[in-house]
Structures are given as C-alpha cells and as structure tokens.
Write an enzyme that holds these catalytic residues in place. Structure first.
Site, PDB file in Angstrom:
ATOM      1  N   ASN A  55      -7.492   4.909  31.881  1.00  0.00           N
ATOM      2  CA  ASN A  55      -7.967   5.845  32.903  1.00  0.00           C
ATOM      3  C   ASN A  55      -8.096   7.234  32.283  1.00  0.00           C
ATOM      4  O   ASN A  55      -7.097   7.900  32.017  1.00  0.00           O
ATOM      5  CB  ASN A  55      -6.976   5.853  34.080  1.00  0.00           C
ATOM      6  CG  ASN A  55      -7.363   6.861  35.149  1.00  0.00           C
ATOM      7  OD1 ASN A  55      -8.487   7.353  35.187  1.00  0.00           O
ATOM      8  ND2 ASN A  55      -6.426   7.164  36.032  1.00  0.00           N
ATOM      9  N   TRP A  56      -9.336   7.671  32.084  1.00  0.00           N
ATOM     10  CA  TRP A  56      -9.578   8.959  31.436  1.00  0.00           C
ATOM     11  C   TRP A  56      -9.325  10.151  32.358  1.00  0.00           C
ATOM     12  O   TRP A  56      -9.266  11.290  31.890  1.00  0.00           O
ATOM     13  CB  TRP A  56     -11.011   9.029  30.922  1.00  0.00           C
ATOM     14  CG  TRP A  56     -11.336   8.075  29.827  1.00  0.00           C
ATOM     15  CD1 TRP A  56     -10.517   7.156  29.237  1.00  0.00           C
ATOM     16  CD2 TRP A  56     -12.602   7.948  29.171  1.00  0.00           C
ATOM     17  NE1 TRP A  56     -11.191   6.463  28.260  1.00  0.00           N
ATOM     18  CE2 TRP A  56     -12.480   6.931  28.198  1.00  0.00           C
ATOM     19  CE3 TRP A  56     -13.822   8.588  29.305  1.00  0.00           C
ATOM     20  CZ2 TRP A  56     -13.538   6.547  27.377  1.00  0.00           C
ATOM     21  CZ3 TRP A  56     -14.887   8.206  28.498  1.00  0.00           C
ATOM     22  CH2 TRP A  56     -14.740   7.198  27.537  1.00  0.00           C
ATOM     23  N   HIS A  59      -5.023   5.436  43.358  1.00  0.00           N
ATOM     24  CA  HIS A  59      -4.199   6.074  42.341  1.00  0.00           C
ATOM     25  C   HIS A  59      -3.346   7.151  43.007  1.00  0.00           C
ATOM     26  O   HIS A  59      -3.756   7.794  43.974  1.00  0.00           O
ATOM     27  CB  HIS A  59      -5.080   6.686  41.259  1.00  0.00           C
ATOM     28  CG  HIS A  59      -4.321   7.126  40.045  1.00  0.00           C
ATOM     29  ND1 HIS A  59      -3.644   8.323  39.998  1.00  0.00           N
ATOM     30  CD2 HIS A  59      -4.112   6.528  38.843  1.00  0.00           C
ATOM     31  CE1 HIS A  59      -3.067   8.447  38.819  1.00  0.00           C
ATOM     32  NE2 HIS A  59      -3.328   7.370  38.098  1.00  0.00           N
ATOM     33  N   GLU A 115      -2.691  10.070  42.299  1.00  0.00           N
ATOM     34  CA  GLU A 115      -3.316  11.389  42.368  1.00  0.00           C
ATOM     35  C   GLU A 115      -4.305  11.468  43.525  1.00  0.00           C
ATOM     36  O   GLU A 115      -4.466  12.524  44.144  1.00  0.00           O
ATOM     37  CB  GLU A 115      -3.990  11.699  41.030  1.00  0.00           C
ATOM     38  CG  GLU A 115      -2.974  11.926  39.916  1.00  0.00           C
ATOM     39  CD  GLU A 115      -3.497  11.678  38.518  1.00  0.00           C
ATOM     40  OE1 GLU A 115      -2.681  11.753  37.578  1.00  0.00           O
ATOM     41  OE2 GLU A 115      -4.708  11.397  38.363  1.00  0.00           O
ATOM     42  N   GLU A 121       2.414   1.922  39.356  1.00  0.00           N
ATOM     43  CA  GLU A 121       2.560   3.174  38.640  1.00  0.00           C
ATOM     44  C   GLU A 121       3.617   4.039  39.319  1.00  0.00           C
ATOM     45  O   GLU A 121       3.328   4.701  40.323  1.00  0.00           O
ATOM     46  CB  GLU A 121       1.229   3.933  38.609  1.00  0.00           C
ATOM     47  CG  GLU A 121       0.174   3.307  37.724  1.00  0.00           C
ATOM     48  CD  GLU A 121      -0.862   4.335  37.301  1.00  0.00           C
ATOM     49  OE1 GLU A 121      -1.138   4.432  36.107  1.00  0.00           O
ATOM     50  OE2 GLU A 121      -1.385   5.046  38.172  1.00  0.00           O
ATOM     51  N   GLY A 163       2.567  10.697  33.240  1.00  0.00           N
ATOM     52  CA  GLY A 163       2.405  11.942  32.504  1.00  0.00           C
ATOM     53  C   GLY A 163       3.703  12.660  32.196  1.00  0.00           C
ATOM     54  O   GLY A 163       3.696  13.773  31.670  1.00  0.00           O
ATOM     55  N   SER A 181       3.235   6.634  31.407  1.00  0.00           N
ATOM     56  CA  SER A 181       3.719   6.992  30.067  1.00  0.00           C
ATOM     57  C   SER A 181       3.737   5.791  29.125  1.00  0.00           C
ATOM     58  O   SER A 181       4.661   5.610  28.322  1.00  0.00           O
ATOM     59  CB  SER A 181       5.109   7.637  30.147  1.00  0.00           C
ATOM     60  OG  SER A 181       5.057   8.840  30.891  1.00  0.00           O
ATOM     61  N   GLY A 230      -3.016   9.267  29.544  1.00  0.00           N
ATOM     62  CA  GLY A 230      -3.292  10.161  28.421  1.00  0.00           C
ATOM     63  C   GLY A 230      -3.530   9.471  27.094  1.00  0.00           C
ATOM     64  O   GLY A 230      -4.393   9.892  26.315  1.00  0.00           O
TER      65      GLY A 230
END
Length: 261
Positions: A11-12, A103, A105, A173, A179, A219, A241
């Site tokens: 996932n960019w 997600h 976010e 997640e 992150g 992570s 990331g």
C-alpha cells in the site's frame, strides 16, 4: 486442506506520482526477476494512488510483469452524482485485481463505518474486483476489549453487507502498529487471524473460511515477515512504508527464502 496462495500487498498510500510509479514498478519487477521469485508460489500486488493506476496498468500489460495491482479505495456507488468517487466498474476496466476497503486511515480520517466498508466491498465484488477488507484495533481498544474483539466486530458488520458468494481478502492491521515500528508479535497476529477465520466460518461457511486469505499489516519488514508467515492462519502481509523500497519489498515477497531462519 485448502491451499491459499500467500499475498504480499504494498500500500503506497499518498506517495508517488505516475512517473515515480512507473520507475518503482519497473525496479520491483526487475528485482524479483533477478531474484528468481516464484510468482506461482507467492502473489505480489501494489496499490498506487488512483492517478497512477492507468500508468501502472499500461506498464504491467506491455512488459508482461507478473505483478498484480489494485486501488487504495473504491466507492460504494456504481455511478451517479458522487463527486470525487471512483466506481468499482472503473477499476475493473483498468484491470485492477483488488481494492482496499476500510483501512484504518479511512476509518479515522473519513469516519467510515464498518457497514460502509461492507458496502464498498460488495460493490467491488459485483464488478469482479476482490476487496481487501481491513480491520484493526487501537491501543485503547486493545486495553478495553482485549485481543480480537474489535477486529471481529468490524468484520462481522462488514460481512453483513456482502453476498454469500464472491472472493474476499481480510487484512488485520492493529492501528497501534501501523507506521510505529512496533509490530505485533507473530503469536498476536495468529490469535486475531484465527478469530477472524472463525467469524468468516460463522457468516459464510467453513469452505469460505478455509479459502479466504488473511493478511497481517503493521510495521512489516523483511526482518520479521518470516515469523508471521509461519503462523497457520496468516496468509500474507499488507505492507505500508516498506513497499516504497523495491529491494526491501522484494525481500518481503521472498519470505520463503528465510522462513526457516
């Protein structure tokens, strides 16, 4: 026992314009090729921003790269007056294999409910795009409700909006790990993944539960992926990331080469 092909998904997020996307996909494909990656044994997919998808599709198709790609979100609507939305039918025309829904976010920044996540997943299924349904808990959720309670409830509410048939992928997640550099342990990931698979069995039946892939995200890196992949209910990873570094992401995808270490 059903054979579930592991899925390593990158996932960019909000990174890379379409030119940078082309460069990253090329480097990733070449790195995997040089490393003699077994594409039949492990599926690799990237999730660029919407603006990059056409460029990625053109490149993957022209070069016949053995990579899948998908979108980071999808609309619950098929068409209409919904400014800024992107329909699953549009993603299907771009040959997207997957769409991420729910997600953390999106849930946090846009107030998305699990019911909405389910409707988005249903829209994807209608058009032959496999949704990756994300679930996860915050640190406060974990302390208040214990392991797996919140992810299981999120999944149950999303599945209530879905038809009984149609492929899905589920991604656990933990919000506290995304992150942060503080990944869940393999045992924690397995505990929640097992509870999620039991939930799928209750809602969609044992056969669907046995065939549904469940990913861990938070992570993830080449140094810890092997531990997660040893667990019986973890079928891959949703990588954030680390997916922006072609060499590191390729090393994650090649987890089988160090799964015994």
């Amino acid at each position: 026992m059903v054979n579930r092909t592991p899925l390593i998904a990158g996932n960019w997020k909000l990174h890379n314009d379409h030119l940078q996307a082309i460069a990253l996909v090329q480097k990733l494909a070449w790195t995997l090729q040089d490393a003699r990656h077994d594409h039949a044994a492990v599926e690799v997919a990237v999730f660029p921003p919407f603006t990059d998808l056409r460029s990625v599709q053109t490149l993957v198709s022209a070069e016949k790269f053995e990579l899948r790609f998908g979108a980071q979100d999808v609309s619950e609507h098929d068409s209409g007056a919904h400014t800024g939305e992107v329909a699953a039918s549009m993603l299907a025309k771009l040959e997207c294999s997957y769409a991420i829904v729910g997600h953390s976010e999106r849930r946090q920044d846009h107030g998305e409910s699990s019911a909405l996540v389910g409707r988005k997943a249903a829209a994807a299924v209608r058009h032959g795009v496999t949704p990756i349904i994300c679930v996860g808990e915050t640190e406060a959720d974990l302390e208040q409700h214990g392991a797996s309670a919140v992810p299981v409830q999120q999944l149950r509410e999303a599945l209530a909006e879905l038809p009984a048939a149609g492929e899905i992928v589920v991604a656990y997640e933990p919000v506290w790990a995304i992150g942060s550099g503080k990944a869940a342990t393999a045992e924690q990931a397995q505990q929640v993944a097992h509870a999620l698979r039991q939930t799928i069995a209750e809602v969609r039946g044992d056969e669907a539960a046995a065939s549904t892939r469940i990913l861990y995200g938070g992570s993830v890196k080449s140094g810890n992926i092997a531990g997660f992949m040893r667990e019986p209910d973890v079928d891959g990873a949703l990588v954030g990331g680390a997916s922006l570094d072609a060499a590191e992401f390729a090393a994650i995808a090649r987890f089988q080469h160090h799964v015994g270490t």
